[in-house]
Scaffold this motif. Structure first.
Motif, short mmCIF file in Angstrom:
data_model
loop_
_atom_site.label_atom_id
_atom_site.label_comp_id
_atom_site.label_asym_id
_atom_site.label_seq_id
_atom_site.Cartn_x
_atom_site.Cartn_y
_atom_site.Cartn_z
N VAL A 44 0.85 -1.20 0.00
CA VAL A 44 0.00 0.00 0.00
C VAL A 44 0.88 1.24 0.00
O VAL A 44 1.85 1.32 0.76
CB VAL A 44 -0.92 0.03 1.24
CG1 VAL A 44 -1.83 1.25 1.22
CG2 VAL A 44 -1.76 -1.23 1.31
N ASP A 45 0.56 2.20 -0.85
CA ASP A 45 1.26 3.48 -0.86
C ASP A 45 0.41 4.55 -0.20
O ASP A 45 -0.82 4.49 -0.28
CB ASP A 45 1.52 3.92 -2.32
CG ASP A 45 2.97 3.69 -2.71
OD1 ASP A 45 3.73 3.15 -1.88
OD2 ASP A 45 3.34 4.03 -3.84
N TYR A 46 1.07 5.51 0.42
CA TYR A 46 0.34 6.58 1.09
C TYR A 46 0.82 7.92 0.58
O TYR A 46 1.55 8.64 1.26
CB TYR A 46 0.54 6.48 2.60
CG TYR A 46 -0.05 5.21 3.13
CD1 TYR A 46 -1.36 5.17 3.60
CD2 TYR A 46 0.69 4.04 3.13
CE1 TYR A 46 -1.90 3.99 4.06
CE2 TYR A 46 0.15 2.85 3.58
CZ TYR A 46 -1.14 2.84 4.04
OH TYR A 46 -1.68 1.68 4.49
N PRO A 47 0.43 8.26 -0.66
CA PRO A 47 0.87 9.54 -1.23
C PRO A 47 0.39 10.73 -0.39
O PRO A 47 1.10 11.70 -0.22
CB PRO A 47 0.24 9.57 -2.61
CG PRO A 47 -0.87 8.58 -2.57
CD PRO A 47 -0.48 7.55 -1.55
N ARG A 48 -0.82 10.61 0.14
CA ARG A 48 -1.32 11.59 1.11
C ARG A 48 -1.91 10.79 2.26
O ARG A 48 -2.28 9.63 2.12
CB ARG A 48 -2.43 12.45 0.51
CG ARG A 48 -1.96 13.34 -0.63
CD ARG A 48 -3.06 14.32 -1.03
NE ARG A 48 -4.35 13.65 -1.26
CZ ARG A 48 -4.67 13.02 -2.38
NH1 ARG A 48 -3.80 12.94 -3.38
NH2 ARG A 48 -5.85 12.43 -2.51
N ARG A 49 -1.98 11.43 3.40
CA ARG A 49 -2.48 10.73 4.57
C ARG A 49 -3.91 10.21 4.37
O ARG A 49 -4.32 9.19 4.89
CB ARG A 49 -2.43 11.67 5.79
CG ARG A 49 -2.69 11.00 7.11
CD ARG A 49 -2.26 11.90 8.24
NE ARG A 49 -0.80 11.95 8.36
CZ ARG A 49 -0.10 11.09 9.09
NH1 ARG A 49 -0.73 10.13 9.75
NH2 ARG A 49 1.20 11.17 9.16
N ALA A 85 -5.04 6.19 0.70
CA ALA A 85 -4.19 5.01 0.59
C ALA A 85 -4.41 4.37 -0.77
O ALA A 85 -5.55 4.18 -1.19
CB ALA A 85 -4.53 4.03 1.70
N VAL A 86 -3.35 4.04 -1.47
CA VAL A 86 -3.46 3.38 -2.77
C VAL A 86 -2.87 1.98 -2.65
O VAL A 86 -1.70 1.83 -2.28
CB VAL A 86 -2.68 4.16 -3.86
CG1 VAL A 86 -2.92 3.52 -5.23
CG2 VAL A 86 -3.10 5.61 -3.87
#
Lengths: 220, 220
Positions: free
Chosen positions: B81-86, B89-90
């Protein structure tokens, strides 16, 4: 370089993606939210999550033909899938969706069971912010259809677990000005569940006690 | 350059990933399997999937307080999972898992409902390969707990829809040497569902008829 954290039940490893060639050191990562199987609430001093203990209890009930209850999968909106081989589809982009129901449902002695499990570190009351409006609405609708709906509440600090009937929770949610359900109210209207070994959380005993109390109440 | 196909309910677009710098033209992509909302079986000549028609019917029943039935989310094992912004979640890596239950369950007039929906292009029989052992096992266990379990069978070519009780399907699955359930058997033991507008698939009528037939049978 963009780092993503791979989280599995057993291992945590770091891999590198190159979506745009831009470097992004790992210390700049925002804090990942906690995934299934990775959260440690030290449940009953065994390093086990409350949810995991419930899943184990469901497995126990299922294997002994006592009840068929499953946790619903986490709802995910799938956007992109890669097919490196015909047999192995890899989801490359997806997003968490809000659930429209509670987490658990199933059947026990002909009855529809539906529940949500929540935990708190509080010692004297259970914060209502743990619940969402859609869960309350869902429990209400299931109750209207004659379903047996409840919540399992875990006070992790004082290590106490309660069965609490949804109709009482819904009523408190809709009428009380308070932001949490006092432990005293839970003790009075709920059913305390003593933790066990197998099943870890013998909630079906509480369901039985609840059914019996309703039958006594309504003279069935 | 690796192309991935982004599939959404409304749009199909192509994006480019650079996982290893290796070029892979889009015509070399293996054929993507069909995702939720994207499969066209031309259901009832309206370009609608059978599953989508059932979901609409469930929405209808829910909005009118007739029954609370939901499709379970597709089980997915989330790995990365990526967290580009808080806030966003992507999910960057995940895999489809095999479900351990059927797709639909819920509550209707105090009864636990559990079913699976399947379709075939065949005209004279329903291939049993549409079902999996875990679904058969699950239906059996739910039936043992007093749940009302069935399958909804859609013959897309001849445009006919049937309610078929799980106990009969399980029995056929376990005892018959044949690889498909003949239409004649389905006509005899199942309940045909006439398609409607709202709800599109009025399966609750078949549930009512089935309950009535069982009550007559057992003199309840």
């Amino acid at each position: 370089m963009l780092f993503g954290i791979l989280i599995d039940r057993s291992v945590i490893k770091v891999v590198i993606h190159y979506p745009n060639g831009q470097a992004r050191p790992s210390h700049q990562l925002s804090k990942p939210t906690i995934l299934e199987g990775n959260k440690k609430s030290n449940f009953a001093n065994r390093g086990m999550r409350f949810e995991e203990a419930i899943n184990q209890s469901n497995d126990y009930y299922l294997s002994r033909n006592i009840a068929v209850v499953h946790k619903k999968p986490t709802p995910v909106q799938i956007v992109s899938v890669d097919y490196p081989r015909r047999s192995a589809a890899v989801i490359k982009e997806a997003y968490f969706k809000e659930a429209s129901t509670t987490d658990y449902n199933g059947v026990y002695k002909g009855r529809y069971l539906d529940f949500e499990a929540k935990e708190t570190k509080n010692k004297t009351s259970f914060p209502l912010k743990n619940f969402h409006q859609h869960q309350i609405t869902h429990m209400k609708m299931c109750g209207n259809q004659g379903g047996l709906c409840f919540v399992l509440l875990w006070f992790s600090t004082i290590q106490r677990c309660f069965f609490y009937p949804s109709p009482l929770l819904v009523s408190y949610w809709e009428t009380s000005q308070r932001k949490s359900l006092p432990l005293g109210v839970i003790e009075q209207n709920g059913i305390e569940i003593s933790l066990g070994i197998a099943p870890r959380i013998p909630y079906i005993q509480a369901v039985d006690a609840y059914i019996q109390s309703k039958e006594t109440q309504y003279g069935k």
